[in-house]
Design a protein around this motif. Structure first.
Motif, mmCIF file in Angstrom:
data_model
loop_
_atom_site.group_PDB
_atom_site.id
_atom_site.type_symbol
_atom_site.label_atom_id
_atom_site.label_comp_id
_atom_site.label_asym_id
_atom_site.label_seq_id
_atom_site.Cartn_x
_atom_site.Cartn_y
_atom_site.Cartn_z
ATOM 1 N N ALA A 54 1.157 -0.912 -0.139
ATOM 2 C CA ALA A 54 -0.184 -0.049 0.210
ATOM 3 C C ALA A 54 1.169 1.297 -0.300
ATOM 4 O O ALA A 54 2.280 1.650 1.345
ATOM 5 C CB ALA A 54 -0.926 -0.220 1.695
ATOM 6 N N SER A 55 0.228 2.103 -0.114
ATOM 7 C CA SER A 55 1.217 3.733 -0.305
ATOM 8 C C SER A 55 2.007 3.936 0.605
ATOM 9 O O SER A 55 2.268 5.430 1.099
ATOM 10 C CB SER A 55 0.441 4.435 -1.466
ATOM 11 N N HIS A 56 0.369 3.682 1.706
ATOM 12 C CA HIS A 56 1.146 4.233 3.147
ATOM 13 C C HIS A 56 0.769 3.175 4.138
ATOM 14 O O HIS A 56 -0.515 2.700 3.514
ATOM 15 C CB HIS A 56 -0.421 5.709 3.548
ATOM 16 N N SER A 57 1.022 3.610 5.291
ATOM 17 C CA SER A 57 0.735 2.530 6.597
ATOM 18 C C SER A 57 -1.109 2.512 6.966
ATOM 19 O O SER A 57 -1.548 3.533 6.734
ATOM 20 C CB SER A 57 1.244 3.006 7.740
ATOM 21 N N ASP A 58 -1.620 1.439 7.063
ATOM 22 C CA ASP A 58 -2.855 1.007 7.866
ATOM 23 C C ASP A 58 -2.762 2.272 8.961
ATOM 24 O O ASP A 58 -3.977 2.705 8.446
ATOM 25 C CB ASP A 58 -3.299 0.024 9.092
ATOM 26 N N ARG A 59 -2.546 2.713 9.762
ATOM 27 C CA ARG A 59 -2.514 4.215 10.669
ATOM 28 C C ARG A 59 -2.799 5.177 9.408
ATOM 29 O O ARG A 59 -4.149 5.924 10.150
ATOM 30 C CB ARG A 59 -1.626 4.025 11.389
ATOM 31 N N ALA A 60 -1.628 5.872 8.783
ATOM 32 C CA ALA A 60 -1.979 6.638 7.950
ATOM 33 C C ALA A 60 -3.149 6.394 7.258
ATOM 34 O O ALA A 60 -3.698 8.379 7.024
ATOM 35 C CB ALA A 60 -0.619 6.997 7.246
ATOM 36 N N LEU A 61 -3.284 5.853 6.823
ATOM 37 C CA LEU A 61 -5.245 5.941 6.211
ATOM 38 C C LEU A 61 -6.192 5.880 7.114
ATOM 39 O O LEU A 61 -7.217 6.555 6.859
ATOM 40 C CB LEU A 61 -5.107 3.983 5.223
ATOM 41 N N LEU A 62 -5.723 5.435 8.340
ATOM 42 C CA LEU A 62 -7.154 5.840 9.207
ATOM 43 C C LEU A 62 -7.006 6.740 9.390
ATOM 44 O O LEU A 62 -8.693 7.404 9.732
ATOM 45 C CB LEU A 62 -7.457 4.112 9.641
ATOM 46 N N GLU A 63 -5.873 7.287 9.757
ATOM 47 C CA GLU A 63 -5.882 8.871 10.645
ATOM 48 C C GLU A 63 -6.641 9.853 9.163
ATOM 49 O O GLU A 63 -7.191 10.449 10.001
ATOM 50 C CB GLU A 63 -4.587 8.818 11.320
ATOM 51 N N CYS A 64 -6.227 9.897 8.223
ATOM 52 C CA CYS A 64 -6.716 10.851 7.186
ATOM 53 C C CYS A 64 -8.128 10.655 7.480
ATOM 54 O O CYS A 64 -8.817 11.579 6.835
ATOM 55 C CB CYS A 64 -6.391 10.642 5.871
ATOM 56 N N ALA A 65 -8.971 9.291 7.406
ATOM 57 C CA ALA A 65 -9.823 9.554 6.772
ATOM 58 C C ALA A 65 -10.719 9.484 7.871
ATOM 59 O O ALA A 65 -11.643 10.777 8.321
ATOM 60 C CB ALA A 65 -10.536 8.202 6.554
ATOM 61 N N ARG A 66 -10.243 9.640 8.893
ATOM 62 C CA ARG A 66 -11.216 9.855 10.628
ATOM 63 C C ARG A 66 -10.667 11.757 10.928
ATOM 64 O O ARG A 66 -12.147 12.653 11.144
ATOM 65 C CB ARG A 66 -9.899 9.602 11.792
ATOM 66 N N ASP A 67 -9.478 12.158 9.963
ATOM 67 C CA ASP A 67 -9.840 13.366 9.968
ATOM 68 C C ASP A 67 -10.587 14.439 9.077
ATOM 69 O O ASP A 67 -11.036 15.350 9.204
ATOM 70 C CB ASP A 67 -8.360 14.548 9.531
ATOM 71 N N ASN A 68 -11.426 13.635 8.443
ATOM 72 C CA ASN A 68 -11.794 14.180 6.948
ATOM 73 C C ASN A 68 -13.208 13.871 7.311
ATOM 74 O O ASN A 68 -14.226 13.281 6.471
ATOM 75 C CB ASN A 68 -11.914 13.652 5.942
ATOM 76 N N ILE A 69 -14.023 12.438 8.117
ATOM 77 C CA ILE A 69 -15.512 12.171 8.077
ATOM 78 C C ILE A 69 -15.861 12.588 9.824
ATOM 79 O O ILE A 69 -15.170 12.492 10.253
ATOM 80 C CB ILE A 69 -15.538 10.389 8.855
ATOM 81 N N SER A 70 -16.865 13.284 9.528
ATOM 82 C CA SER A 70 -18.073 13.546 10.834
ATOM 83 C C SER A 70 -18.957 13.338 10.995
ATOM 84 O O SER A 70 -19.539 12.714 12.403
ATOM 85 C CB SER A 70 -17.619 15.401 11.032
ATOM 86 N N ASN A 71 -19.804 12.804 9.504
ATOM 87 C CA ASN A 71 -21.130 12.171 9.826
ATOM 88 C C ASN A 71 -20.758 10.513 9.796
ATOM 89 O O ASN A 71 -21.279 10.020 10.414
ATOM 90 C CB ASN A 71 -21.889 12.489 8.824
ATOM 91 N N ALA A 72 -20.876 10.134 8.889
ATOM 92 C CA ALA A 72 -20.277 8.580 8.738
ATOM 93 C C ALA A 72 -19.606 7.818 10.034
ATOM 94 O O ALA A 72 -18.933 8.289 9.953
ATOM 95 C CB ALA A 72 -19.737 8.214 7.513
ATOM 96 N N GLN A 73 -19.534 6.455 9.866
ATOM 97 C CA GLN A 73 -18.703 5.823 11.047
ATOM 98 C C GLN A 73 -17.703 5.818 9.995
ATOM 99 O O GLN A 73 -18.079 5.599 8.829
ATOM 100 C CB GLN A 73 -19.135 5.021 11.468
ATOM 101 N N LEU A 74 -16.289 5.450 10.496
ATOM 102 C CA LEU A 74 -15.364 4.366 10.464
ATOM 103 C C LEU A 74 -14.950 2.976 9.839
ATOM 104 O O LEU A 74 -14.952 2.918 11.494
ATOM 105 C CB LEU A 74 -13.679 5.411 10.565
ATOM 106 N N GLY A 75 -14.900 2.457 9.358
ATOM 107 C CA GLY A 75 -15.201 1.204 9.039
ATOM 108 C C GLY A 75 -13.293 0.196 8.061
ATOM 109 O O GLY A 75 -12.544 1.380 7.853
ATOM 110 N N VAL A 76 -13.014 -0.891 8.432
ATOM 111 C CA VAL A 76 -12.038 -0.992 8.273
ATOM 112 C C VAL A 76 -12.460 -2.416 8.807
ATOM 113 O O VAL A 76 -13.223 -2.889 8.990
ATOM 114 C CB VAL A 76 -11.158 -0.723 9.417
ATOM 115 N N HIS A 77 -10.886 -3.485 7.419
ATOM 116 C CA HIS A 77 -11.977 -4.415 7.265
ATOM 117 C C HIS A 77 -10.285 -5.189 7.974
ATOM 118 O O HIS A 77 -9.323 -4.860 7.476
ATOM 119 C CB HIS A 77 -11.837 -4.769 6.197
ATOM 120 N N MET A 78 -10.650 -6.971 8.069
ATOM 121 C CA MET A 78 -9.298 -7.477 8.569
ATOM 122 C C MET A 78 -9.513 -9.163 8.729
ATOM 123 O O MET A 78 -10.220 -9.043 8.520
ATOM 124 C CB MET A 78 -9.319 -7.420 10.440
#
Ligand SMILES: C[C@H](O)CC(=O)C(=O)O
Length: 341
Positions: A59-83
């Motif tokens: 991936a171009s970025h770490s899991d943490r970077a991807l998730l933190e970026c999304a977190r900073d830009n979502i305020s209505n939807a929930q943030l999900g992850v697959h494992m």
């Protein structure tokens, strides 16, 4: 009846571009789509947490970077992850928890729910909405899927998702399998489709008609292989059938128009290789790997799909692709393809 719309564009779609989503892509997508009433936006490597690797694709970025970026830009939807246990370890879920995810999907091959127990328990202990996922569900009959789904329920999942990972289902499969789970489980059931047979929207509607209350859709269908259920079309069809999704369809269409510069708005077509892959029941996430191996070993993608299908290869067994291509090259050209590559 309200149907929850779960959007894995920024995770399943990552397969389509060899896991190269940029932080800018994620930020722009999340800012716009967050305004449209989608319940969950899922983000990550195509194979989920911990899966970035030479074998599956870096991936171009770490899991943490991807998730933190999304977190900073979502305020209505929930943030999900697959494992998927095996690719991801408990430590990877910890990263997701620390990055502020709301929903954790714990996914196993459709007959291997046993592998998920400790991960589901961990996610629940951290108060995360936890969805137990069965992948490649065309490979098991309805009764077997029910037994596996009951295990996910017993481990503490808040809901269950059946994935048609290969885009192999026709409507009667959906009605039988999703219907049996809805009738016999005490928790909500969801459905995730791929579009190899051009049935993703119809199959998702069928899932809702037999009682699924959560369906996955990706913007413009952007996803692995032939892509997923096209989110905006799904919302329109559900609306026409009288279901409430909470999605503002016109706002979503405007968001798509405004996101035209992003690769996620490149709707996938059903190429012949996707059709063959769907018929053979091979995981959609294999498309790029199969195309590369076919070129490298000078064999056809369809012969590789046939071989993978004969061997009942599961999601996550990407290493079998090169082995199959090499074997086919040897049989066809009398070598492992190197002289012809
Ligand atoms: C790892 C797979 O891409 C998960 C998925 O979306 C599917 O099985 O379908």
């Amino acid at each position: 009846m309200t149907i929850m719309i779960y959007d894995p564009t920024l995770r399943d779609g990552n397969h389509a571009i060899s896991h190269s989503l940029s932080l800018q892509d994620i930020a722009s997508y999340c800012r716009k789509v967050d305004q449209c009433g989608i319940s969950v936006i899922e983000v990550g490597h195509g194979n989920g947490l911990g899966a970035s690797s030479l074998q599956l694709g870096l991936a171009s970025h770490s899991d943490r970077a991807l998730l933190e970026c999304a977190r900073d830009n979502i305020s209505n939807a929930q943030l999900g992850v697959h494992m998927i246990p095996g690719f991801a370890k408990i430590n990877d879920i910890k990263v997701a928890v620390d990055s502020g995810v709301d929903v954790i999907r714990i996914a196993a091959h459709c007959t291997e729910a046993d592998l998920t127990k400790s991960y589901i328990e961990y996610a629940r202990k951290h108060d995360k909405t936890t969805q137990g996922v069965l992948m490649m569900t065309h490979m098991a009959d309805a009764a077997t899927l029910l037994v596996e789904a009951q295990k996910l329920q017993a481990y503490g999942s808040n809901s269950i998702v059946l994935m048609d990972s290969a885009g192999n289902y026709v409507e009667r499969d959906v009605r039988e399998k999703v219907g049996l789970l809805v009738e016999n489980l005490d928790i909500p059931v969801g459905f995730h489709a791929h579009n190899n047979l051009s049935l993703a929207v119809a199959n998702s509607l069928a899932a809702v008609e037999v009682g699924a209350t959560m369906v996955d859709g990706t913007l413009c269908g952007f996803g692995a292989g032939a892509g997923n259920t096209q989110l905006e079309v799904l919302c329109a069809v559900l609306q026409r059938h009288g279901y409430d999704t909470g999605v503002d369809l016109f706002r979503l269409c405007s968001a798509i128009d405004e996101l035209q510069d992003l690769r996620v708005t490149n709707a996938p077509t059903i190429k012949t290789s996707n059709l063959i892959s769907g018929v053979y029941g091979v995981c959609s996430g294999f498309e790029k790997h199969v195309a590369r191996a076919a070129a490298e070993f000078n064999v056809s993608p369809s012969s590789i799909y046939e071989e993978l299908s004969k061997q009942h290869v599961l999601a996550g067994q990407e290493d079998m692709i090169i082995a199959s291509a090499s074997r086919l090259a040897k049989a066809a050209h009398g070598n492992n393809g190197e002289e012809h590559a």
